[in-house]
Design an enzyme around this catalytic site. Structure first.
Site, PDB file in Angstrom:
ATOM      1  N   ARG A 139       0.573  -1.154  -0.084  1.00  0.00           N
ATOM      2  CA  ARG A 139       0.025  -0.126  -0.003  1.00  0.00           C
ATOM      3  C   ARG A 139       0.742   1.156   0.002  1.00  0.00           C
ATOM      4  O   ARG A 139       0.360   2.360   0.613  1.00  0.00           O
ATOM      5  CB  ARG A 139      -0.886   0.017   1.121  1.00  0.00           C
ATOM      6  N   CYS A 173     -10.633  -0.624   3.337  1.00  0.00           N
ATOM      7  CA  CYS A 173      -9.959  -0.917   4.828  1.00  0.00           C
ATOM      8  C   CYS A 173      -9.214   0.275   5.207  1.00  0.00           C
ATOM      9  O   CYS A 173      -8.375   0.944   4.745  1.00  0.00           O
ATOM     10  CB  CYS A 173      -8.678  -2.120   4.427  1.00  0.00           C
ATOM     11  N   GLU A 222      -4.567   2.969   6.715  1.00  0.00           N
ATOM     12  CA  GLU A 222      -4.210   2.766   5.284  1.00  0.00           C
ATOM     13  C   GLU A 222      -5.104   3.936   4.690  1.00  0.00           C
ATOM     14  O   GLU A 222      -4.548   4.485   3.344  1.00  0.00           O
ATOM     15  CB  GLU A 222      -4.852   1.366   5.063  1.00  0.00           C
TER      16      GLU A 222
END
Ligand SMILES: Cc1cc2nc3c(=O)[nH]c(=O)nc-3n(C[C@H](O)[C@H](O)[C@H](O)COP(=O)(O)OP(=O)(O)OC[C@H]3O[C@@H](n4cnc5c(N)ncnc54)[C@H](O)[C@@H]3O)c2cc1C
Length: 284
Positions: free
Chosen positions: A157, A205, A275
């Site tokens: 990520r 998420c 995130e």
């Protein structure tokens, strides 16, 4: 456009007003916008589909560059040139249906291609980084430079673009012949619909998975599924999603994130990292 609600640019449906919004529909628009903000030292924010952002309730007192440059060119042998504003799931669906593998995971990820590269979006053991051959990048001078894959860094990520102040204008992706891609994609989307709050307003998420663990499982184990602060709720379907249940504010979401972090840290000894991109917030 001026005084535009950021909530309309975000899958969360949250955010105050942006002072200015510029909708870029051609690569040249992105260049013009970058030249303007750099020359004027003006605050700016690049937004794709707003599916990984939490915009502040207080709004944004600069220029939002909304990337809606949407072009796709099939250059043969599984190589596609796609602009940063193109829909990431549409790219995943089209290429998988045509028998190309590598982006079938994108089918259920509601972002833009530029946002996906910026975040190194991934799922089901795949990530966009594995398909990137080059990136056309609008740099701080407003020039478009071609960056080859070898010079780019990607990790879970994250990408080297996160430390830069330009715009991902276009990407070259290289895919592999794979007749099973479309079938696998359908299975992945069906699984998502069963296990994620697919129809609720969220930004995906909230926390990164800590090494060797699942953030969702940790949050579930400390009993926080369904926990609400204001209009924000830890999804009863998937504990790593916070959903905008009822007119949630960014403050509600941040308070809930902080609560989740504290409880997981106390009970599991693990500090969860964000995130989602909390724009001008106190959580990062
Ligand atoms: C229901 C749901 C499911 C999701 N599932 C997943 C998943 O399985 N895996 C996953 O990785 N993510 C997932 N996400 C998160 C999100 O969809 C991805 O991170 C997506 O790639 C973000 O793209 P975007 O265009 O919406 O980015 P935005 O939210 O618009 O922006 C995210 C960041 O990228 C920057 N950015 C955007 N476009 C550009 C550009 N062209 N140039 C430079 N910077 C840019 C923005 O400034 C911001 O910092 C999910 C989200 C939702 C709502």
């Amino acid at each position: 456009m001026s005084d535009v609600p950021l909530s309309t640019l975000s899958t969360f449906g949250i955010g105050g007003r942006a002072k200015w919004l510029f909708r870029a529909e051609r690569a040249e628009d992105l260049q013009d916008a970058l030249r303007f903000v750099m020359r004027e030292h003006y605050p700016f924010l690049v937004v794709g589909r707003g599916s990984n952002c939490l915009f502040p309730d207080e709004g944004f007192s600069g220029l939002v560059i909304h990337n809606r440059v949407e072009t796709l060119k099939d250059v043969g042998d599984g190589c596609f040139e796609v602009s940063g504003g193109y829909s990431f799931p549409a790219l995943g669906v089209k290429t998988a249906r045509e028998g190309w593998g590598g982006l079938e995971f994108a089918g259920g990820i509601p972002g833009s291609v530029g946002g996906a590269v910026f975040m190194n979006a991934g799922a089901n053991q795949q990530q966009i980084a594995d398909t990137v051959a080059w990136v056309d990048y609008v740099d701080e001078a407003g020039d478009i430079i071609r960056l080859k894959r070898e010079g780019l860094a990607f990790a879970y990520r994250s990408s080297s673009f996160q430390g830069r102040r330009g715009v991902i204008a276009a990407v070259g992706v290289q895919l592999k012949r794979d007749e099973g891609a479309a079938f696998r994609q359908q299975e992945m989307v069906a699984y998502r619909k069963k296990t994620q709050p697919y129809h609720d307003r969220s930004a995906g998420c909230v926390f990164r998975n800590p090494a060797g663990a699942s953030a969702g499982r940790l949050i579930e184990e400390v009993g926080l599924k369904g926990k609400r602060i204001g209009g924000a709720e830890v999804s009863p379907v998937h504990a790593n999603f916070i959903v905008n249940r009822e007119k949630a504010t960014a403050h509600d979401v941040i308070a809930l994130m902080n609560h989740v972090r504290d409880v997981v840290a106390q009970r599991k000894g693990v500090w969860l990292e964000s995130e989602i991109r909390c724009i001008a917030s106190t959580v990062e």
